[in-house]
Design a protein around this motif. Structure first.
Motif, PDB file in Angstrom:
ATOM      1  N   ILE A  29       0.841  -1.188   0.000  1.00  0.00           N
ATOM      2  CA  ILE A  29       0.000   0.000   0.000  1.00  0.00           C
ATOM      3  C   ILE A  29       0.884   1.249   0.000  1.00  0.00           C
ATOM      4  N   SER A  30       0.289   2.355  -0.390  1.00  0.00           N
ATOM      5  CA  SER A  30       0.966   3.639  -0.385  1.00  0.00           C
ATOM      6  C   SER A  30       0.102   4.641   0.364  1.00  0.00           C
ATOM      7  N   ALA A  31       0.691   5.772   0.732  1.00  0.00           N
ATOM      8  CA  ALA A  31      -0.020   6.767   1.533  1.00  0.00           C
ATOM      9  C   ALA A  31       0.089   8.145   0.895  1.00  0.00           C
ATOM     10  N   LYS A  32      -0.814   9.037   1.320  1.00  0.00           N
ATOM     11  CA  LYS A  32      -0.814  10.411   0.814  1.00  0.00           C
ATOM     12  C   LYS A  32      -0.586  11.432   1.921  1.00  0.00           C
ATOM     13  N   THR A  33      -0.774  11.013   3.171  1.00  0.00           N
ATOM     14  CA  THR A  33      -0.719  11.948   4.293  1.00  0.00           C
ATOM     15  C   THR A  33       0.292  11.473   5.322  1.00  0.00           C
ATOM     16  N   ILE A  34       1.059  12.400   5.860  1.00  0.00           N
ATOM     17  CA  ILE A  34       2.047  12.079   6.892  1.00  0.00           C
ATOM     18  C   ILE A  34       1.812  13.013   8.082  1.00  0.00           C
ATOM     19  N   THR A  35       1.960  12.473   9.276  1.00  0.00           N
ATOM     20  CA  THR A  35       1.655  13.236  10.494  1.00  0.00           C
ATOM     21  C   THR A  35       2.757  13.053  11.527  1.00  0.00           C
ATOM     22  N   ILE A  36       3.171  14.144  12.121  1.00  0.00           N
ATOM     23  CA  ILE A  36       4.057  14.097  13.284  1.00  0.00           C
ATOM     24  C   ILE A  36       3.237  14.426  14.525  1.00  0.00           C
ATOM     25  N   LYS A  37       3.348  13.587  15.504  1.00  0.00           N
ATOM     26  CA  LYS A  37       2.711  13.831  16.801  1.00  0.00           C
ATOM     27  C   LYS A  37       3.822  14.112  17.808  1.00  0.00           C
ATOM     28  N   TYR A  38       3.611  15.096  18.658  1.00  0.00           N
ATOM     29  CA  TYR A  38       4.609  15.343  19.697  1.00  0.00           C
ATOM     30  C   TYR A  38       3.936  15.798  20.981  1.00  0.00           C
ATOM     31  N   LYS A  39       4.574  15.463  22.076  1.00  0.00           N
ATOM     32  CA  LYS A  39       4.069  15.822  23.393  1.00  0.00           C
ATOM     33  C   LYS A  39       5.139  16.646  24.100  1.00  0.00           C
ATOM     34  N   LEU A  40       4.746  17.794  24.621  1.00  0.00           N
ATOM     35  CA  LEU A  40       5.682  18.681  25.297  1.00  0.00           C
ATOM     36  C   LEU A  40       5.909  18.251  26.740  1.00  0.00           C
ATOM     37  N   SER A  41       6.863  18.882  27.381  1.00  0.00           N
ATOM     38  CA  SER A  41       7.211  18.514  28.759  1.00  0.00           C
ATOM     39  C   SER A  41       6.056  18.742  29.726  1.00  0.00           C
ATOM     40  N   ASP A  42       5.081  19.582  29.337  1.00  0.00           N
ATOM     41  CA  ASP A  42       3.904  19.788  30.201  1.00  0.00           C
ATOM     42  C   ASP A  42       2.788  18.792  29.888  1.00  0.00           C
ATOM     43  N   PHE A  43       3.103  17.770  29.056  1.00  0.00           N
ATOM     44  CA  PHE A  43       2.203  16.682  28.681  1.00  0.00           C
ATOM     45  C   PHE A  43       1.130  17.096  27.663  1.00  0.00           C
ATOM     46  N   SER A  44       1.155  18.317  27.172  1.00  0.00           N
ATOM     47  CA  SER A  44       0.206  18.711  26.132  1.00  0.00           C
ATOM     48  C   SER A  44       0.602  18.054  24.809  1.00  0.00           C
ATOM     49  N   SER A  45      -0.396  17.569  24.057  1.00  0.00           N
ATOM     50  CA  SER A  45      -0.154  16.854  22.810  1.00  0.00           C
ATOM     51  C   SER A  45      -0.478  17.735  21.609  1.00  0.00           C
ATOM     52  N   HIS A  46       0.295  17.554  20.534  1.00  0.00           N
ATOM     53  CA  HIS A  46       0.115  18.344  19.324  1.00  0.00           C
ATOM     54  C   HIS A  46       0.369  17.452  18.112  1.00  0.00           C
ATOM     55  N   THR A  47      -0.274  17.776  16.986  1.00  0.00           N
ATOM     56  CA  THR A  47      -0.013  17.056  15.734  1.00  0.00           C
ATOM     57  C   THR A  47       0.150  18.057  14.601  1.00  0.00           C
TER      58      THR A  47
END
Length: 348
Positions: A276-294
């Motif tokens: 399979i192949s993909a069209k979308t790529i995502t980075i997820k990261y969590k800061l030192s205060d535990f807040s999550s972002h993508t």
């Protein structure tokens, strides 16, 4: 014909496998997820849960609650090996199996001649015989009620919810038990005095649609015992990804790129294996205060190669302004296609 749906959920699966493989751990609080303070609890035994430990809790918090628990790393290959044995038992009963995860599945047994309770008893007996593990089973006429039932008598339980039991059996339950109501929605509903399913039933359908969006109609129907979702055989993963909790908080992008390179190679191999192949790529990261972002990026052509994944991941990372250190980073791809690509990128 009324459907007959079974929901099967292994009891504390990762921890139970560890206790089965190492009998000295039986009866002890076991936490799977690693010994490092940087880790996250993958799952834990029921003995550990009595201390308030639960999945997704940071290891350092778990250690505060139960410092004497046994903390173990995740042995995913071993869990997959045991999972294959369990699922082979499901497939010996019906081909209509929808895996939800490595330790959870729906079975549609509508067209089998045996009574659901006999099939459930057979599954429990065979799983115990072949793996030494227990599981909980819910039986009903739709997916929502079957999943609700499997959680009723955990661990090692069986529960049946029939049509004549609805809606009375649902009324006292927390709204958090309703499929589609997450923590944020539950908090919003709690703030206006809606705590139980009976409270939720007092709201008009139009209000639920306004309050909960497109899930409003489905939730209105589900709490009244209506759920038209089918058991989806061979359900494809919506994304493929990897993530890790860092040994030390950092905002060093060169270090983070080294991690993304390892993830890109792993994800690329997974795409190749599945063709399979993909069209979308995502980075997820969590800061030192535990807040999550993508942060995500979709492109016009499909990609599969490790180099393409890594290059796109680095592009996203470069655009992120890191004003705080990261404690977790993840990478995933989605928006899949198995069709032959019409336009190749220069990576291919």
């Amino acid at each position: 014909m009324e459907k007959k749906i079974i929901h099967v959920d292994m009891d504390a699966f990762f921890a139970a496998v560890e206790q089965q493989d190492y009998p000295k751990l039986k009866g002890k609080p076991v936490v799977v997820g690693g010994n490092s303070h940087r880790g996250i609890v993958a799952t834990c035994s029921y003995e550990a849960r009595s201390y308030g430990i639960h999945s997704a809790m940071p290891i350092f918090m778990a250690k505060q609650r139960c410092p004497d628990a046994v903390y173990l790393p995740v042995r995913y290959e071993r869990y997959k090996e045991v999972s294959r044995k369990v699922f082979s038992i499901f497939y010996s009963i019906t081909d209509l199996v929808e895996p939800l995860s490595i330790d959870e599945a729906y079975l549609d047994i509508t067209h089998t001649s045996q009574e659901p309770i006999k099939i459930a008893s057979f599954i429990k007996k065979e799983v115990l015989l072949q793996t030494g593990l227990t599981l909980s089973i819910g039986i009903s006429y739709n997916k929502f009620l079957a999943k609700l039932a499997s959680d009723w008598n955990k661990p090692n339980g069986i529960k049946t919810i029939t049509k004549d039991m609805v809606p009375d059996i649902l009324k006292p339950l927390s709204i958090k038990k309703v499929y589609g109501i997450g923590k944020k929605s539950a908090d919003k509903l709690n703030s206006i005095g809606i705590d139980t399913i009976e409270d939720l039933m007092s709201l008009p359908e139009e209000y639920l649609i306004h309050f909960l969006g497109k899930m409003g109609t489905e939730i209105y129907q589900m709490i009244r015992g209506v759920d038209h979702r089918e058991v989806q055989v061979g359900r494809e993963a919506k994304s493929i990804g990897r993530e890790t909790t860092l040994q030390q908080d950092t905002r060093d992008k060169n270090y983070l790129k080294d991690i993304l390179l390892a993830f890109s190679k792993d994800i690329g191999r997974s795409l190749e294996r599945r063709n399979i192949s993909a069209k979308t790529i995502t980075i997820k990261y969590k800061l030192s205060d535990f807040s999550s972002h993508t942060r995500s990026k979709s492109i016009h052509h499909y990609f599969q190669s490790q180099q393409a994944i890594y290059t796109l991941a680095c592009d996203i990372l470069e655009d992120i302004v890191l004003e705080e250190d990261l404690r977790l980073i993840g990478l995933s791809v989605s928006n899949f296609s198995q069709e032959e690509m019409q336009q190749l990128s220069f990576f291919d």
